[in-house]
Design a protein around this motif. Structure first.
Motif, short mmCIF file in Angstrom:
data_model
loop_
_atom_site.label_atom_id
_atom_site.label_comp_id
_atom_site.label_asym_id
_atom_site.label_seq_id
_atom_site.Cartn_x
_atom_site.Cartn_y
_atom_site.Cartn_z
N GLY A 63 42.37 -3.72 3.24
CA GLY A 63 42.67 -2.74 4.01
C GLY A 63 41.53 -1.96 4.46
O GLY A 63 40.38 -2.44 4.24
N THR A 64 41.80 -0.84 5.27
CA THR A 64 40.54 -0.08 5.92
C THR A 64 40.38 1.11 5.07
O THR A 64 41.06 1.61 4.52
N TYR A 65 39.17 1.20 4.82
CA TYR A 65 38.55 2.24 3.98
C TYR A 65 37.28 2.86 4.39
O TYR A 65 36.55 2.62 5.44
N THR A 66 36.66 4.23 4.19
CA THR A 66 35.48 4.64 4.25
C THR A 66 34.51 4.65 3.02
O THR A 66 35.25 4.34 1.94
N LEU A 67 33.52 4.34 3.16
CA LEU A 67 32.61 3.99 2.20
C LEU A 67 31.51 5.38 2.08
O LEU A 67 30.71 5.49 3.01
N ARG A 68 31.74 6.11 1.19
CA ARG A 68 30.85 7.31 0.93
C ARG A 68 29.90 7.25 -0.22
O ARG A 68 30.47 7.15 -1.42
N ASN A 69 28.73 7.59 0.00
CA ASN A 69 27.86 7.65 -1.05
C ASN A 69 28.07 8.83 -2.13
O ASN A 69 28.22 10.01 -1.58
N ALA A 70 28.09 8.44 -3.46
CA ALA A 70 28.33 9.63 -4.49
C ALA A 70 27.08 10.54 -4.46
O ALA A 70 27.49 11.72 -4.68
N SER A 71 26.02 10.10 -4.23
CA SER A 71 24.89 10.96 -4.34
C SER A 71 24.63 12.03 -3.01
O SER A 71 24.36 13.12 -3.16
N THR A 72 24.78 11.54 -1.91
CA THR A 72 24.65 12.32 -0.81
C THR A 72 25.69 12.71 0.00
O THR A 72 25.69 13.42 0.65
#
Length: 143
Positions: A11-20
């Motif tokens: 599927g289509t996702y966003t990838l967000r860094n947990a620290s920033t």
């Protein structure tokens, strides 16, 4: 079909860094290096995760906006820059148990996607440092 808890469907996702809290994006169709943005609504922040048949944690990661694959700009090693290209590069995406995931080259589970400051943005690269900068939130935006 059985779904393994914590593992992702195609599927289509966003990838967000947990620290920033920054999202990995492809800045333009001509740019190869992956950088970050704080705008998850941008088309270039969407990634298609394509689950590979026969593997529970292996995926191709493709830019929704530019139809190019997440890869490395050189040999898969520590500090190698993450880039976009036409060649498929399989990645292992594994849950951490904390609601986040780590993303590694399928051929080397000791390396992880991470971020490093680079001018106005952070640059995505591989690291062997297992700090929180290697943890990612993956938010499904469509099937």
């Amino acid at each position: 079909m059985m779904t393994i808890p914590g593992h992702l469907r195609t599927g289509t996702y966003t990838l967000r860094n947990a620290s920033t809290n920054d999202f990995v994006v492809v800045p333009s169709p001509k740019a190869a290096t992956l950088v970050t943005s704080n705008d998850d609504r941008a088309e270039n922040a969407a990634w298609v995760l394509e689950k590979l048949s026969g593997y529970y944690d292996r995926y191709n990661i493709r830019s929704f906006a530019y139809n190019s694959y997440a890869t490395v700009d050189s040999v898969q090693k520590r500090s190698a820059t993450l880039a976009c290209g036409r060649e498929v590069c399989p990645w292992s995406i594994r849950p951490t148990g904390y609601g986040t995931y780590v993303i590694s080259p399928h051929s080397d589970a000791s390396l992880f996607w991470s971020l490093t400051p680079s001018g106005d943005h952070s640059q995505a690269l591989l690291t062997d440092d297992r700090t929180s900068t290697v943890h990612w939130y993956l938010h499904r935006v469509s099937a």
